[in-house]
Design a protein around this motif. Structure first.
Motif, short mmCIF file in Angstrom:
data_model
loop_
_atom_site.label_atom_id
_atom_site.label_comp_id
_atom_site.label_asym_id
_atom_site.label_seq_id
_atom_site.Cartn_x
_atom_site.Cartn_y
_atom_site.Cartn_z
N ILE A 106 9.17 16.83 -1.02
CA ILE A 106 7.77 16.65 -1.38
C ILE A 106 7.55 16.89 -2.87
O ILE A 106 8.24 17.71 -3.46
CB ILE A 106 6.83 17.57 -0.55
CG1 ILE A 106 7.22 19.04 -0.72
CG2 ILE A 106 6.80 17.15 0.88
CD1 ILE A 106 6.21 20.00 -0.12
N PRO A 107 6.59 16.21 -3.53
CA PRO A 107 5.84 15.12 -2.91
C PRO A 107 6.66 13.84 -2.91
O PRO A 107 7.42 13.60 -3.83
CB PRO A 107 4.63 14.97 -3.83
CG PRO A 107 5.14 15.41 -5.17
CD PRO A 107 6.20 16.45 -4.91
N TYR A 108 6.55 13.06 -1.84
CA TYR A 108 7.28 11.79 -1.81
C TYR A 108 6.33 10.66 -1.44
O TYR A 108 5.18 10.90 -1.08
CB TYR A 108 8.49 11.86 -0.88
CG TYR A 108 8.24 12.22 0.56
CD1 TYR A 108 7.96 11.24 1.50
CD2 TYR A 108 8.32 13.54 0.99
CE1 TYR A 108 7.77 11.58 2.84
CE2 TYR A 108 8.13 13.88 2.32
CZ TYR A 108 7.86 12.89 3.25
OH TYR A 108 7.66 13.24 4.54
N SER A 150 13.91 1.34 -2.70
CA SER A 150 14.12 1.79 -4.06
C SER A 150 13.53 0.71 -4.98
O SER A 150 13.56 -0.47 -4.64
CB SER A 150 15.63 1.92 -4.27
OG SER A 150 15.93 2.27 -5.59
N PRO A 151 13.01 1.11 -6.17
CA PRO A 151 12.49 0.09 -7.09
C PRO A 151 13.58 -0.96 -7.37
O PRO A 151 14.74 -0.61 -7.58
CB PRO A 151 12.17 0.88 -8.36
CG PRO A 151 11.95 2.28 -7.89
CD PRO A 151 12.87 2.45 -6.70
N ALA A 203 0.88 -1.17 0.00
CA ALA A 203 0.00 0.00 0.00
C ALA A 203 0.91 1.21 0.00
O ALA A 203 2.06 1.11 0.42
CB ALA A 203 -0.88 0.01 1.25
N PHE A 204 0.42 2.33 -0.50
CA PHE A 204 1.28 3.51 -0.50
C PHE A 204 0.44 4.79 -0.51
O PHE A 204 -0.76 4.75 -0.80
CB PHE A 204 2.24 3.51 -1.71
CG PHE A 204 1.55 3.60 -3.04
CD1 PHE A 204 1.11 2.46 -3.69
CD2 PHE A 204 1.33 4.83 -3.65
CE1 PHE A 204 0.47 2.54 -4.91
CE2 PHE A 204 0.71 4.92 -4.87
CZ PHE A 204 0.26 3.77 -5.51
N THR A 205 1.10 5.88 -0.14
CA THR A 205 0.43 7.17 -0.17
C THR A 205 1.44 8.24 -0.56
O THR A 205 2.65 8.03 -0.41
CB THR A 205 -0.22 7.48 1.20
OG1 THR A 205 -1.01 8.66 1.08
CG2 THR A 205 0.83 7.72 2.28
N TYR A 206 0.94 9.35 -1.08
CA TYR A 206 1.81 10.46 -1.44
C TYR A 206 1.79 11.48 -0.30
O TYR A 206 0.74 11.79 0.24
CB TYR A 206 1.31 11.15 -2.71
CG TYR A 206 1.26 10.22 -3.91
CD1 TYR A 206 2.45 9.75 -4.47
CD2 TYR A 206 0.06 9.83 -4.46
CE1 TYR A 206 2.41 8.90 -5.56
CE2 TYR A 206 0.02 8.98 -5.55
CZ TYR A 206 1.20 8.52 -6.10
OH TYR A 206 1.17 7.68 -7.17
N ILE A 223 12.45 7.31 -7.69
CA ILE A 223 11.37 7.16 -8.67
C ILE A 223 11.30 8.48 -9.43
O ILE A 223 11.12 9.53 -8.83
CB ILE A 223 10.02 6.94 -7.98
CG1 ILE A 223 10.15 5.92 -6.87
CG2 ILE A 223 8.95 6.51 -8.95
CD1 ILE A 223 9.06 6.05 -5.84
N ASP A 224 11.46 8.43 -10.73
CA ASP A 224 11.44 9.68 -11.48
C ASP A 224 10.02 10.22 -11.61
O ASP A 224 9.81 11.41 -11.77
CB ASP A 224 12.11 9.53 -12.85
CG ASP A 224 11.51 8.41 -13.68
OD1 ASP A 224 10.70 7.63 -13.14
OD2 ASP A 224 11.86 8.31 -14.87
N ASP A 225 9.05 9.34 -11.52
CA ASP A 225 7.65 9.75 -11.64
C ASP A 225 6.84 8.99 -10.59
O ASP A 225 6.67 7.77 -10.69
CB ASP A 225 7.16 9.42 -13.06
CG ASP A 225 5.70 9.77 -13.26
OD1 ASP A 225 5.02 10.17 -12.29
OD2 ASP A 225 5.24 9.62 -14.40
N ASN A 226 6.34 9.72 -9.57
CA ASN A 226 5.63 9.07 -8.46
C ASN A 226 4.40 8.30 -8.91
O ASN A 226 3.96 7.38 -8.22
CB ASN A 226 5.21 10.11 -7.41
CG ASN A 226 6.38 10.54 -6.55
OD1 ASN A 226 7.41 9.86 -6.50
ND2 ASN A 226 6.23 11.65 -5.86
#
Ligand SMILES: [Zn+2]
Length: 138
Positions: free
Chosen positions: A74-76, A131-132, A59-62, A96-99
């Motif tokens: 931010i945003p992270y 990290s990915p 799960a994740f959130t910005y 991540i270059d694009d969240n």
């Protein structure tokens, strides 16, 4: 954070070291000294356990309003990560270059990064982030 507390916890921060109950094999992170499953029977039966640091995003959130000291980031992304050992851990996801590319089930691995610094003591703190995991994209 005090310098002494930082060093006391350094191994957990640098190696993602949790603990394992020698009686019921349950894993913990952060480390525990008593297993909540076995309770008192687990005393003196808990050993350090180094986690692999490999997992997937559960799960994740910005985060758009950063904590003091994190405004520049931010945003992270903050994610619940399910490690391959079955333990869930909450951590920042970086590199991540694009969240918007973050997704549930995304493979990630632990990396060490600067967490912050204490201007008064001159201490720079490092800790785990995720990290990915490019090796596991497929
Ligand atoms: Zn136990």
């Amino acid at each position: 954070m005090s310098v002494s507390r930082y060093w006391r916890e350094a191994k957990s921060r640098y190696m993602l070291q949790g603990s394992k109950c020698g009686r019921c094999n349950r894993l913990f992170f952060p480390k525990r000294s008593v297993c909540p499953s076995c309770k008192s029977l687990s005393i003196n039966n808990i050993d350090n356990f180094n986690l692999s640091g490999n997992g997937v995003i559960d799960a994740f959130t910005y985060v758009h309003e950063g904590l003091t000291g994190f405004e520049m980031q931010i945003p992270y992304v903050i994610a619940m990560i399910k490690l391959e050992e079955g333990i869930s851990i909450t951590a920042q996801v970086v590199d991540i270059d694009d969240n918007t590319k973050v997704y549930i089930g995304m493979p990630v691995r632990m990396v060490f990064r600067k967490i912050g610094e204490d201007g008064k003591s001159g201490m720079i703190y490092y800790g785990y982030k995720f990290s990915p995991d490019m090796a596991n994209f497929g």
